[in-house]
Motif scaffolding. Sequence first.
Motif, PDB file in Angstrom:
ATOM      1  N   LEU A 102       0.831  -1.206   0.000  1.00  0.00           N
ATOM      2  CA  LEU A 102       0.000   0.000   0.000  1.00  0.00           C
ATOM      3  C   LEU A 102       0.869   1.261   0.000  1.00  0.00           C
ATOM      4  O   LEU A 102       0.575   2.233  -0.690  1.00  0.00           O
ATOM      5  N   LEU A 103       1.951   1.214   0.776  1.00  0.00           N
ATOM      6  CA  LEU A 103       2.858   2.358   0.820  1.00  0.00           C
ATOM      7  C   LEU A 103       3.511   2.597  -0.540  1.00  0.00           C
ATOM      8  O   LEU A 103       3.714   3.743  -0.951  1.00  0.00           O
ATOM      9  N   LYS A 104       3.823   1.515  -1.229  1.00  0.00           N
ATOM     10  CA  LYS A 104       4.455   1.654  -2.550  1.00  0.00           C
ATOM     11  C   LYS A 104       3.541   2.398  -3.515  1.00  0.00           C
ATOM     12  O   LYS A 104       4.008   3.178  -4.352  1.00  0.00           O
ATOM     13  N   MET A 134      11.422  10.277   6.819  1.00  0.00           N
ATOM     14  CA  MET A 134      11.056   9.289   7.827  1.00  0.00           C
ATOM     15  C   MET A 134       9.686   9.597   8.421  1.00  0.00           C
ATOM     16  O   MET A 134       8.847   8.701   8.592  1.00  0.00           O
ATOM     17  N   ARG A 135       9.447  10.853   8.719  1.00  0.00           N
ATOM     18  CA  ARG A 135       8.161  11.228   9.315  1.00  0.00           C
ATOM     19  C   ARG A 135       7.012  11.006   8.329  1.00  0.00           C
ATOM     20  O   ARG A 135       5.921  10.575   8.728  1.00  0.00           O
ATOM     21  N   HIS A 136       7.242  11.296   7.055  1.00  0.00           N
ATOM     22  CA  HIS A 136       6.206  11.056   6.037  1.00  0.00           C
ATOM     23  C   HIS A 136       5.857   9.571   5.979  1.00  0.00           C
ATOM     24  O   HIS A 136       4.666   9.197   5.933  1.00  0.00           O
ATOM     25  N   ALA A 137       6.871   8.703   5.988  1.00  0.00           N
ATOM     26  CA  ALA A 137       6.618   7.261   5.947  1.00  0.00           C
ATOM     27  C   ALA A 137       5.862   6.805   7.186  1.00  0.00           C
ATOM     28  O   ALA A 137       4.922   5.994   7.100  1.00  0.00           O
ATOM     29  N   ILE A 138       6.238   7.329   8.331  1.00  0.00           N
ATOM     30  CA  ILE A 138       5.567   6.954   9.580  1.00  0.00           C
ATOM     31  C   ILE A 138       4.119   7.427   9.574  1.00  0.00           C
ATOM     32  O   ILE A 138       3.205   6.705  10.015  1.00  0.00           O
ATOM     33  N   ASP A 139       3.868   8.625   9.053  1.00  0.00           N
ATOM     34  CA  ASP A 139       2.483   9.104   8.924  1.00  0.00           C
ATOM     35  C   ASP A 139       1.659   8.144   8.071  1.00  0.00           C
ATOM     36  O   ASP A 139       0.505   7.813   8.408  1.00  0.00           O
ATOM     37  N   GLU A 140       2.232   7.695   6.953  1.00  0.00           N
ATOM     38  CA  GLU A 140       1.522   6.781   6.061  1.00  0.00           C
ATOM     39  C   GLU A 140       1.288   5.424   6.723  1.00  0.00           C
ATOM     40  O   GLU A 140       0.209   4.831   6.577  1.00  0.00           O
ATOM     41  N   ILE A 141       2.282   4.922   7.462  1.00  0.00           N
ATOM     42  CA  ILE A 141       2.125   3.640   8.156  1.00  0.00           C
ATOM     43  C   ILE A 141       1.036   3.761   9.216  1.00  0.00           C
ATOM     44  O   ILE A 141       0.180   2.880   9.361  1.00  0.00           O
TER      45      ILE A 141
END
Length: 370
Positions: free
Chosen positions: A328-330, A356-363
Amino acid sequence: MEHLPQQYRHLFPILQTHTMLASCSQSALAEPVSRAIQDYHDSLLYMGTNWKEAIEKTEFARNEFAKLIGAEPDEVAIVPSVSDALVSVASSLTAFGKKHVVYTDMDFPAVPHVWQAHSDYTVSVIPSIHGVMPLEQYETHISDETVLTCVPHVHYRDGYVQDIKAIAEISQRKGSLLFVDAYQSAGHIPIDVKEWGVDMLAAGTRKYLLGIPGVAFLYVRKELADALKPKASAWFGRESGFDGAYAKGARRFQTGTPAFISVYAAAAALSLLNHIGVPHIRDHVKTICADAVQYAAEKGLQLAAAQGGDQPGMVAIRDERASETAALLKKKKVICAPRENVIRLAPHFYNTKEDMRHAIDEIAAKTIHK
């Protein structure tokens, strides 16, 4: 250390459209590395043959890797993969007369696969305790009959960093050789094989070393290398290539013609890393990972890595459907590396706190809405 991404981010075209945080599996491709791959291709396309140039590039890559880990060039063999390196090492230990080998439950599965295939060795597994590996475990499980101890510098699943110098001291006192798998550390954690007292160390290029699959490097301490006679050795491991005499030093662990296209990529990638300096990279990665750990906790995400010790170079987040979340992240152009029930965010010098923060928000968003 935010100046690192400011200086070098433009070298990675993928970062214009994606958040690339998968260095523990495959790093972003830098333009100098891409040009090196193209150079190899063009040399064949337009010149027909490039043997001399490819051999020169191979020696350049060997020298750059030696510089990266504090070794001498003749202590470095060029091999197809870390698995091949360990197979060659396993074939060389009969001269010691001891048959006991130990590895840890933190080792990548390729390590037990190699030793399970060698029925003439007695193998023991050193268990971790609640996600960490106390030095006492090595004191307990390495014996006077142990010929080789295999350890990962960094645990591939959650980034746990081991004190290799301390492990080497225990191994040496017990009379065991030490093999270090540095695939998850070389390129973002400084390594000094001489200072640490390491006997053997291997790393491939597709992860933090910024390269592509097809080539890896095996360090063997020079005093040790000349005493070993690997059965997994062929013409690139011979003195002249065509006679039966082993080459001096670690080169005797080489087999056939290297994957030159991967060597070209490795030469460019290692040159870039040495130019930047791994200590600077480590400072930057530690800083943005420490920020990400705190931010993930604020978002209610559960970390997979045990706390304490050295700051890992990745942030591992528990997720029972990690592969589904990564897919989903991809789709949102966030590239990470799932492993079992863990999502691994593995930054490099080209990444920022914001990545890193953007990825964590998405997760966090995906986890909440599952």
